[in-house]
Design an enzyme around this catalytic site. Structure first.
Site, PDB file in Angstrom:
ATOM      1  N   ARG A 233      -1.227  -3.030   6.075  1.00  0.00           N
ATOM      2  CA  ARG A 233      -2.260  -3.364   5.094  1.00  0.00           C
ATOM      3  C   ARG A 233      -2.442  -4.878   5.167  1.00  0.00           C
ATOM      4  O   ARG A 233      -1.471  -5.606   5.394  1.00  0.00           O
ATOM      5  CB  ARG A 233      -1.829  -2.976   3.667  1.00  0.00           C
ATOM      6  CG  ARG A 233      -1.850  -1.482   3.383  1.00  0.00           C
ATOM      7  CD  ARG A 233      -3.271  -0.914   3.288  1.00  0.00           C
ATOM      8  NE  ARG A 233      -3.284   0.503   2.949  1.00  0.00           N
ATOM      9  CZ  ARG A 233      -3.362   1.507   3.829  1.00  0.00           C
ATOM     10  NH1 ARG A 233      -3.456   1.249   5.119  1.00  0.00           N
ATOM     11  NH2 ARG A 233      -3.379   2.756   3.419  1.00  0.00           N
ATOM     12  N   GLU A 262     -11.598  -6.113   2.749  1.00  0.00           N
ATOM     13  CA  GLU A 262     -12.287  -5.230   3.697  1.00  0.00           C
ATOM     14  C   GLU A 262     -13.548  -4.698   3.041  1.00  0.00           C
ATOM     15  O   GLU A 262     -13.498  -4.340   1.855  1.00  0.00           O
ATOM     16  CB  GLU A 262     -11.374  -4.064   4.104  1.00  0.00           C
ATOM     17  CG  GLU A 262     -10.147  -4.524   4.885  1.00  0.00           C
ATOM     18  CD  GLU A 262      -9.213  -3.390   5.280  1.00  0.00           C
ATOM     19  OE1 GLU A 262      -9.540  -2.216   5.018  1.00  0.00           O
ATOM     20  OE2 GLU A 262      -8.158  -3.666   5.858  1.00  0.00           O
ATOM     21  N   HIS A 281     -10.340  -1.505  10.544  1.00  0.00           N
ATOM     22  CA  HIS A 281      -9.416  -0.535   9.928  1.00  0.00           C
ATOM     23  C   HIS A 281      -9.608   0.860  10.551  1.00  0.00           C
ATOM     24  O   HIS A 281      -9.985   1.812   9.869  1.00  0.00           O
ATOM     25  CB  HIS A 281      -9.626  -0.490   8.408  1.00  0.00           C
ATOM     26  CG  HIS A 281      -8.443   0.075   7.674  1.00  0.00           C
ATOM     27  ND1 HIS A 281      -8.075  -0.332   6.413  1.00  0.00           N
ATOM     28  CD2 HIS A 281      -7.542   1.030   8.022  1.00  0.00           C
ATOM     29  CE1 HIS A 281      -7.014   0.345   6.027  1.00  0.00           C
ATOM     30  NE2 HIS A 281      -6.662   1.183   6.993  1.00  0.00           N
TER      31      HIS A 281
HETATM   32  P1  NAP Z   1       6.887   5.261   6.611  1.00  0.00           P
HETATM   33  O1  NAP Z   1       7.334   6.354   7.520  1.00  0.00           O
HETATM   34  O2  NAP Z   1       7.250   5.331   5.166  1.00  0.00           O
HETATM   35  O3  NAP Z   1       7.425   3.884   7.237  1.00  0.00           O
HETATM   36  C1  NAP Z   1       7.450   2.696   6.526  1.00  0.00           C
HETATM   37  C2  NAP Z   1       8.678   1.916   6.964  1.00  0.00           C
HETATM   38  O4  NAP Z   1       8.710   0.681   6.262  1.00  0.00           O
HETATM   39  C3  NAP Z   1       9.988   2.636   6.661  1.00  0.00           C
HETATM   40  O5  NAP Z   1      10.772   2.607   7.814  1.00  0.00           O
HETATM   41  C4  NAP Z   1      10.628   1.815   5.553  1.00  0.00           C
HETATM   42  O6  NAP Z   1      12.038   1.839   5.726  1.00  0.00           O
HETATM   43  C5  NAP Z   1      10.050   0.436   5.797  1.00  0.00           C
HETATM   44  N1  NAP Z   1       9.988  -0.371   4.585  1.00  0.00           N
HETATM   45  C6  NAP Z   1       9.500  -0.026   3.371  1.00  0.00           C
HETATM   46  N2  NAP Z   1       9.625  -1.041   2.508  1.00  0.00           N
HETATM   47  C7  NAP Z   1      10.223  -2.047   3.188  1.00  0.00           C
HETATM   48  C8  NAP Z   1      10.632  -3.351   2.837  1.00  0.00           C
HETATM   49  N3  NAP Z   1      10.464  -3.819   1.588  1.00  0.00           N
HETATM   50  N4  NAP Z   1      11.183  -4.126   3.788  1.00  0.00           N
HETATM   51  C9  NAP Z   1      11.374  -3.668   5.057  1.00  0.00           C
HETATM   52  N5  NAP Z   1      11.000  -2.410   5.449  1.00  0.00           N
HETATM   53  C10 NAP Z   1      10.446  -1.623   4.511  1.00  0.00           C
HETATM   54  O7  NAP Z   1       5.323   5.101   6.654  1.00  0.00           O
HETATM   55  P2  NAP Z   1       4.318   5.344   7.895  1.00  0.00           P
HETATM   56  O8  NAP Z   1       3.810   6.722   7.856  1.00  0.00           O
HETATM   57  O9  NAP Z   1       4.945   4.833   9.133  1.00  0.00           O
HETATM   58  O10 NAP Z   1       3.116   4.372   7.434  1.00  0.00           O
HETATM   59  C11 NAP Z   1       3.367   2.992   7.230  1.00  0.00           C
HETATM   60  C12 NAP Z   1       2.156   2.281   6.649  1.00  0.00           C
HETATM   61  O11 NAP Z   1       1.173   2.126   7.650  1.00  0.00           O
HETATM   62  C13 NAP Z   1       1.434   3.024   5.518  1.00  0.00           C
HETATM   63  O12 NAP Z   1       2.056   2.802   4.275  1.00  0.00           O
HETATM   64  C14 NAP Z   1       0.045   2.442   5.576  1.00  0.00           C
HETATM   65  O13 NAP Z   1      -0.102   1.355   4.696  1.00  0.00           O
HETATM   66  C15 NAP Z   1      -0.081   1.944   7.014  1.00  0.00           C
HETATM   67  N6  NAP Z   1      -1.099   2.706   7.757  1.00  0.00           N
HETATM   68  C16 NAP Z   1      -2.201   2.044   8.215  1.00  0.00           C
HETATM   69  C17 NAP Z   1      -3.164   2.742   8.940  1.00  0.00           C
HETATM   70  C18 NAP Z   1      -4.384   2.039   9.460  1.00  0.00           C
HETATM   71  O14 NAP Z   1      -5.444   2.643   9.482  1.00  0.00           O
HETATM   72  N7  NAP Z   1      -4.279   0.811   9.916  1.00  0.00           N
HETATM   73  C19 NAP Z   1      -3.015   4.111   9.176  1.00  0.00           C
HETATM   74  C20 NAP Z   1      -1.882   4.746   8.702  1.00  0.00           C
HETATM   75  C21 NAP Z   1      -0.925   4.030   7.981  1.00  0.00           C
HETATM   76  P3  NAP Z   1      13.032   1.638   4.493  1.00  0.00           P
HETATM   77  O15 NAP Z   1      12.568   2.552   3.413  1.00  0.00           O
HETATM   78  O16 NAP Z   1      14.385   1.956   5.050  1.00  0.00           O
HETATM   79  O17 NAP Z   1      12.910   0.200   4.133  1.00  0.00           O
END
Ligand code: NAP
Length: 321
Positions: A233, A262, A281
């Site tokens: 984000r 955005e 995006h």
């Molecule tokens: P996910 O599986 O929950 O992965 C997020 C990772 O971030 C986890 O490994 C988590 O591990 C870590 N994390 C969370 N809080 C943290 C912190 N404070 N410090 C360090 N690490 C932290 O989620 P995902 O499915 O991969 O998606 C991730 C993000 O990508 C979404 O939330 C979304 O905002 C973004 N996204 C963007 C697009 C786009 O169109 N550009 C598309 C899809 C998703 P821990 O809990 O162990 O910390």
């Protein structure tokens, strides 16, 4: 029959699936008052890309479930929804691979200057064989630092380690043993990751902890040759600090799918920088994946309203009341 509000256009088959179970009211979310009035009169809602604030839900006493067509849920005040007893569902997994493809496209595009040089060709500037002025840098064999190695980060790590022979460093609050075993990913503290990565890739959710987690100090601690990739984000990066770092040569470049505002304003300094790749995006934006996300979100919503939703729930506390 229960009634739901849809604030995003849905594919015809998904709409028809919903209509078999509930009455669907489609609204244009830019018509704020109409949207809020529809929420007040609904049992559920489905959509994405619009901030849903607590004040928009005042008086929405029938509302039992909201379903976002996204994995990220930073558009919602989850604690407020939980207080109101509203289930929030999201769409993890179905978008993981296509978003990881976008991240890798950003890595390759920035390293090999794909967008800049394609524009250069179209502008008629390819008049002799190319020289060092058009060279990029290698991706294969380099070090990738993934900040937030979860579902998407893991799919990026797989591409990097198995496809491009890259070393993978990562930070998370908890270890990702699967990625460590399968891709040799090594968990380090953020300063070590920033100091060693050739590509720093952000894939954390946007939370109060991750907002502006990459600012001026973090950018200064990166290699001068490093490229920052952000498809999480926009607000995980302090954009003003990034603009200054790119202008001053603190880091080599950036490839960004997401921005603090955005659509990106026409006067954004990013648009004038040759060392920036800016996308609108598009992380999950393929026909197949967006369709799967809409279907998944619709099924989540119906299951939530029927009291049978067991997965894809953001605020599980509401289910056990
Ligand atoms: P996910 O599986 O929950 O992965 C997020 C990772 O971030 C986890 O490994 C988590 O591990 C870590 N994390 C969370 N809080 C943290 C912190 N404070 N410090 C360090 N690490 C932290 O989620 P995902 O499915 O991969 O998606 C991730 C993000 O990508 C979404 O939330 C979304 O905002 C973004 N996204 C963007 C697009 C786009 O169109 N550009 C598309 C899809 C998703 P821990 O809990 O162990 O910390």
């Amino acid at each position: 029959m229960k009634k739901i509000v849809a604030w995003k256009p849905l594919p015809a088959d998904v709409l028809s699936y919903l209509q078999q179970h509930v009455q669907v009211v489609q609204v244009d979310p830019t018509q704020h008052d109409t949207f809020v009035a529809a929420l007040r009169d609904a049992d559920g809602g489905i959509g994405s890309s619009v901030r849903i604030t607590p004040s928009m839900l005042e008086g929405a006493t029938r509302l039992k479930a909201l379903s976002t067509i996204s994995v990220g849920f930073d558009q919602f005040d989850v604690a407020d929804l939980t207080r109101r007893g509203i289930v929030l569902a999201h769409t993890p997994d179905v978008l993981t691979e296509s978003t990881a493809d976008t991240v890798f496209a950003l890595i390759l595009a920035s390293a090999r200057r794909v967008v800049e040089l394609a524009d250069w060709v179209k502008a008629g500037q390819w008049q002799h064989s190319i020289g060092t002025a058009q060279f990029g840098v290698d991706v294969q064999g380099k070090t990738l630092g993934i900040v937030g190695l979860g579902r998407i980060g893991g799919a990026v790590a797989r591409r990097a380690a198995l496809g491009f022979n890259m070393k993978v460093l990562y930070t998370n609050r908890s270890a990702n043993r699967e990625a460590e075993e399968a891709y040799g990913a090594r968990r380090v503290e953020l300063p070590e990751l920033l100091a060693n990565a050739d590509f720093v890739c952000l894939q954390v959710p946007l939370t109060s902890e991750t907002k502006h987690m990459i600012g001026a100090a973090e950018l200064r601690s990166m290699k001068k040759s490093a490229i920052l990739i952000n498809a999480s984000r926009g607000a995980t990066v302090d954009e003003q600090a990034l603009i200054e770092a790119l202008q001053n040569g603190t880091i080599h470049g950036a490839a960004l799918d997401v921005f603090e505002t955005e659509p990106l304003p026409a006067d954004s300094p990013f648009l004038k920088m040759a060392n920036v790749v800016a996308l609108p995006h598009i992380g999950s934006a393929t026909h197949e994946t967006r369709h799967a996300m809409a279907r998944n979100a619709a099924e989540n919503l119906i299951a939530a309203l029927e009291g049978t939703l067991a997965t894809n729930v953001v605020n599980r506390e509401v289910l056990v009341r």
